[in-house]
Design a protein around this motif. Structure first.
Motif, PDB file in Angstrom:
ATOM      1  N   VAL A  34       0.826  -1.214   0.000  1.00 18.75           N
ATOM      2  CA  VAL A  34       0.000   0.000   0.000  1.00 18.75           C
ATOM      3  C   VAL A  34       0.855   1.257   0.000  1.00 18.75           C
ATOM      4  O   VAL A  34       0.536   2.246  -0.664  1.00 18.75           O
ATOM      5  CB  VAL A  34      -0.959  -0.009   1.208  1.00 18.75           C
ATOM      6  CG1 VAL A  34      -1.658   1.337   1.360  1.00 18.75           C
ATOM      7  CG2 VAL A  34      -1.994  -1.124   1.062  1.00 18.75           C
ATOM      8  N   LYS A  35       1.962   1.229   0.712  1.00 22.44           N
ATOM      9  CA  LYS A  35       2.803   2.417   0.851  1.00 22.44           C
ATOM     10  C   LYS A  35       3.759   2.624  -0.328  1.00 22.44           C
ATOM     11  O   LYS A  35       4.392   3.685  -0.420  1.00 22.44           O
ATOM     12  CB  LYS A  35       3.614   2.329   2.151  1.00 22.44           C
ATOM     13  CG  LYS A  35       2.757   2.483   3.404  1.00 22.44           C
ATOM     14  CD  LYS A  35       3.598   2.373   4.659  1.00 22.44           C
ATOM     15  CE  LYS A  35       2.751   2.589   5.906  1.00 22.44           C
ATOM     16  NZ  LYS A  35       3.556   2.437   7.148  1.00 22.44           N
ATOM     17  N   ASN A  36       3.878   1.633  -1.200  1.00 25.42           N
ATOM     18  CA  ASN A  36       4.830   1.736  -2.314  1.00 25.42           C
ATOM     19  C   ASN A  36       4.172   1.396  -3.651  1.00 25.42           C
ATOM     20  O   ASN A  36       4.638   0.490  -4.367  1.00 25.42           O
ATOM     21  CB  ASN A  36       6.019   0.800  -2.060  1.00 25.42           C
ATOM     22  CG  ASN A  36       6.810   1.166  -0.832  1.00 25.42           C
ATOM     23  OD1 ASN A  36       7.662   2.060  -0.867  1.00 25.42           O
ATOM     24  ND2 ASN A  36       6.534   0.485   0.266  1.00 25.42           N
ATOM     25  N   PRO A  37       3.124   2.106  -4.036  1.00 26.31           N
ATOM     26  CA  PRO A  37       2.390   1.758  -5.274  1.00 26.31           C
ATOM     27  C   PRO A  37       3.248   1.855  -6.534  1.00 26.31           C
ATOM     28  O   PRO A  37       3.093   1.022  -7.438  1.00 26.31           O
ATOM     29  CB  PRO A  37       1.233   2.762  -5.289  1.00 26.31           C
ATOM     30  CG  PRO A  37       1.703   3.901  -4.434  1.00 26.31           C
ATOM     31  CD  PRO A  37       2.530   3.280  -3.365  1.00 26.31           C
ATOM     32  N   ASP A  38       4.128   2.859  -6.616  1.00 32.20           N
ATOM     33  CA  ASP A  38       4.962   3.001  -7.816  1.00 32.20           C
ATOM     34  C   ASP A  38       5.958   1.847  -7.947  1.00 32.20           C
ATOM     35  O   ASP A  38       6.158   1.305  -9.041  1.00 32.20           O
ATOM     36  CB  ASP A  38       5.715   4.336  -7.790  1.00 32.20           C
ATOM     37  CG  ASP A  38       4.791   5.529  -8.004  1.00 32.20           C
ATOM     38  OD1 ASP A  38       3.683   5.319  -8.561  1.00 32.20           O
ATOM     39  OD2 ASP A  38       5.154   6.651  -7.616  1.00 32.20           O
ATOM     40  N   ARG A  39       6.574   1.483  -6.844  1.00 24.67           N
ATOM     41  CA  ARG A  39       7.522   0.372  -6.865  1.00 24.67           C
ATOM     42  C   ARG A  39       6.825  -0.942  -7.202  1.00 24.67           C
ATOM     43  O   ARG A  39       7.364  -1.775  -7.946  1.00 24.67           O
ATOM     44  CB  ARG A  39       8.244   0.272  -5.517  1.00 24.67           C
ATOM     45  CG  ARG A  39       9.206   1.415  -5.263  1.00 24.67           C
ATOM     46  CD  ARG A  39       9.752   1.403  -3.846  1.00 24.67           C
ATOM     47  NE  ARG A  39      10.539   0.212  -3.556  1.00 24.67           N
ATOM     48  CZ  ARG A  39      11.137  -0.012  -2.379  1.00 24.67           C
ATOM     49  NH1 ARG A  39      11.023   0.893  -1.408  1.00 24.67           N
ATOM     50  NH2 ARG A  39      11.837  -1.101  -2.178  1.00 24.67           N
ATOM     51  N   VAL A  40       5.632  -1.117  -6.678  1.00 28.31           N
ATOM     52  CA  VAL A  40       4.855  -2.328  -6.972  1.00 28.31           C
ATOM     53  C   VAL A  40       4.479  -2.371  -8.448  1.00 28.31           C
ATOM     54  O   VAL A  40       4.562  -3.420  -9.101  1.00 28.31           O
ATOM     55  CB  VAL A  40       3.588  -2.385  -6.094  1.00 28.31           C
ATOM     56  CG1 VAL A  40       2.668  -3.520  -6.551  1.00 28.31           C
ATOM     57  CG2 VAL A  40       3.956  -2.568  -4.627  1.00 28.31           C
TER      58      VAL A  40
END
Length: 202
Positions: A160-166
């Protein structure tokens, strides 16, 4: 039976006397060469045949050594380079799904000791692979919820806290690449890593 164990006891005494004694060394001596060698061949790529060899070697070792097997594998997960960790998790996954029984109980007890450390250390693509394995253990009721749910909450918090990385790790978004940069061999290997029997969609 006792006489068959004399060489092992002698080796342990020598290790203690020389100061050359580690948990990993003890476990590798307690398990067969066939098992230890099979595990040693598994490195960055989770080849199905190598994982099958580890699974079969575990079956041959039998339930009597389930705790030793899980101790050895989980210790190895913590000690190998980050790029070797997910293939070992896939091997553990194959063992518990095929052999069940006490292998499941032993993994349930040890999961909290290595899973989040492994999740922290690997790259983003491997984080998603670890999440996928954890989800299969939940969905298929392989491991009890008290062992998996706390870990899943931590993993989902990172998602949830890292949408771009995901998005980049899952291939939904391209990574920004600096001009003239070259991908390393390890990056190419990681990009081609294929999960063995793991549903990546959940």
């Amino acid at each position: 039976l006792f006489s068959a164990r004399i060489p092992l006891l002698f080796t342990l005494l020598v290790c203690f006397a020389s100061g050359n004694f580690t948990t990993d060394r003890f476990l590798s001596m307690a398990l067969s060469n066939g098992f230890v060698n099979a595990v040693g061949k598994l490195k960055q790529y989770p080849a199905a045949n190598l994982i099958g060899d580890i699974q079969e070697a575990s079956r041959i070792e039998g339930d009597a050594k389930d705790a030793l097997i899980m101790d050895y594998l989980t210790q190895r997960v913590l000690n190998v380079p980050a790029s070797y960790k997910v293939p070992l998790i896939y091997a553990i996954d194959a063992i518990v799904k095929s052999l069940r029984g006490n292998f499941v109980n032993e993994l349930s007890k040890k999961l909290v000791n290595f899973y989040l450390i492994c999740f922290r250390d690997v790259d983003d693509k491997d984080k998603l692979r670890l999440r996928a394995v954890l989800r299969t253990w939940q969905k298929q009721s392989i491991l009890p919820s008290h062992a998996t749910d706390p870990l899943y909450k931590v993993v989902q918090d990172w998602i949830v806290k890292n949408p771009d990385r995901v998005a980049v790790a899952s291939g939904k978004k391209k990574r920004a690449v600096a001009p003239h940069s070259n991908s390393s061999t390890s990056s190419r290997l990681a990009g081609g890593l294929k999960p063995v029997g793991i549903d990546m969609s959940g």
